[in-house]
Design an enzyme around this catalytic site. Structure first.
Site, PDB file in Angstrom:
ATOM      1  N   ARG A  32       1.019  -1.159  -0.183  1.00 40.57           N
ATOM      2  CA  ARG A  32      -0.214  -0.048  -0.141  1.00 40.57           C
ATOM      3  C   ARG A  32       0.990   1.190   0.023  1.00 40.57           C
ATOM      4  NH1 ARG A  32      -4.976  -0.462   4.193  1.00 40.57           N
ATOM      5  NH2 ARG A  32      -3.253  -0.339   5.482  1.00 40.57           N
ATOM      6  N   ASP A  33       2.246   1.191  -0.216  1.00 39.41           N
ATOM      7  CA  ASP A  33       2.753   2.523  -0.157  1.00 39.41           C
ATOM      8  C   ASP A  33       3.847   2.256  -0.931  1.00 39.41           C
ATOM      9  OD1 ASP A  33       3.433   5.010   0.271  1.00 39.41           O
ATOM     10  OD2 ASP A  33       4.205   4.626   2.093  1.00 39.41           O
ATOM     11  N   ILE A  34       4.034   1.786  -2.318  1.00 43.14           N
ATOM     12  CA  ILE A  34       5.116   1.547  -3.109  1.00 43.14           C
ATOM     13  C   ILE A  34       5.561   2.984  -4.138  1.00 43.14           C
ATOM     14  CG2 ILE A  34       5.916   0.477  -5.258  1.00 43.14           C
ATOM     15  CD1 ILE A  34       5.672  -1.633  -3.093  1.00 43.14           C
TER      16      ILE A  34
END
Length: 222
Positions: A32-34
């Site tokens: 969820r935070d690439i």
């Protein structure tokens, strides 16, 4: 705008990130935070995904404080449309969207905002990147790659073009051979005309020499 990376290097990084995402997703973990800041390169040049602080396990309810309607989970610009609307709706395809943003940025040096150009509009970017990046960046996740394995297969199906072999003109290739042949033709060992010589006569032993020899050999006295 940042400086784009060499497309062949981007491909290596993308393959390594997809491989890591496939492993994480197979275990029910969505990052969820690439984003570039969460992709680390080790001393051997291998890409590693870092900071799983916002990750969630699929099928497990998360803290309501992170899923309230006015709370965003992720980084704007890299978040998928469904993740922007509701963090709890993020699934593996959301990570693939974020990776698509990262790849586009690495290839072009810009973010895919609004009506963005295809990656190959940037000089030096192979047109085969276009369908892969466009599919990763589909707003409708049903039209994206459905898992990291699909994206891996698409990216592995082609290899960056190899530089064309430099052809040597035929006349130039024959120069070394001609040079060697010319050198051999010019080189001759210096020689003098052969002089015919008569064989020296073999001296015949005299009777006295033979007699002396016998005496020395057998100790005979006459």
């Amino acid at each position: 705008k940042s400086m784009p990376l060499d497309p062949s290097r981007v491909r290596e990084i993308a393959l390594q990130i997809l491989d890591a995402l496939e492993f994480a997703h197979s275990r029910g973990v969505v990052h969820r935070d690439i984003k570039p800041e969460n992709v680390l390169i080790d001393d051997k040049g291998r890409a590693r995904i870092a900071d799983f602080g916002l990750a969630r396990l699929l099928g497990i309810e998360e803290d309501l404080r992170l899923t309230q309607s006015d709370t965003a989970v992720g980084t704007f610009g890299y978040m998928s449309p469904e993740q922007v609307l509701k963090a709890a709706d993020a699934d593996p395809r959301s990570d693939l969207y974020s990776l698509g943003v990262v790849i586009y940025e690495l290839l072009t040096g810009t973010m895919p905002i609004g009506r963005f150009e295809r990656p190959s509009a940037t000089p030096g970017v192979d047109p085969r990147w276009d369908p892969i990046v466009n599919r990763l960046l589909e707003r409708d996740r049903e039209k994206r790659f459905q898992n990291a394995a699909e994206a891996l297969a698409a990216l592995r199906s082609w290899a960056p073009p190899k530089p064309a072999a430099r052809r040597i003109p035929l006349w130039l290739a024959s120069v070394p051979v001609l040079a060697i042949a010319g050198a051999l033709a010019l080189w001759r060992p210096w020689s003098k005309p052969a002089v015919r010589r008569e064989a020296a006569p073999v001296p015949q032993p005299s009777p006295k020499a033979a007699l002396d020899f016998r005496r020395l050999s057998f100790g005979v006295e006459e």
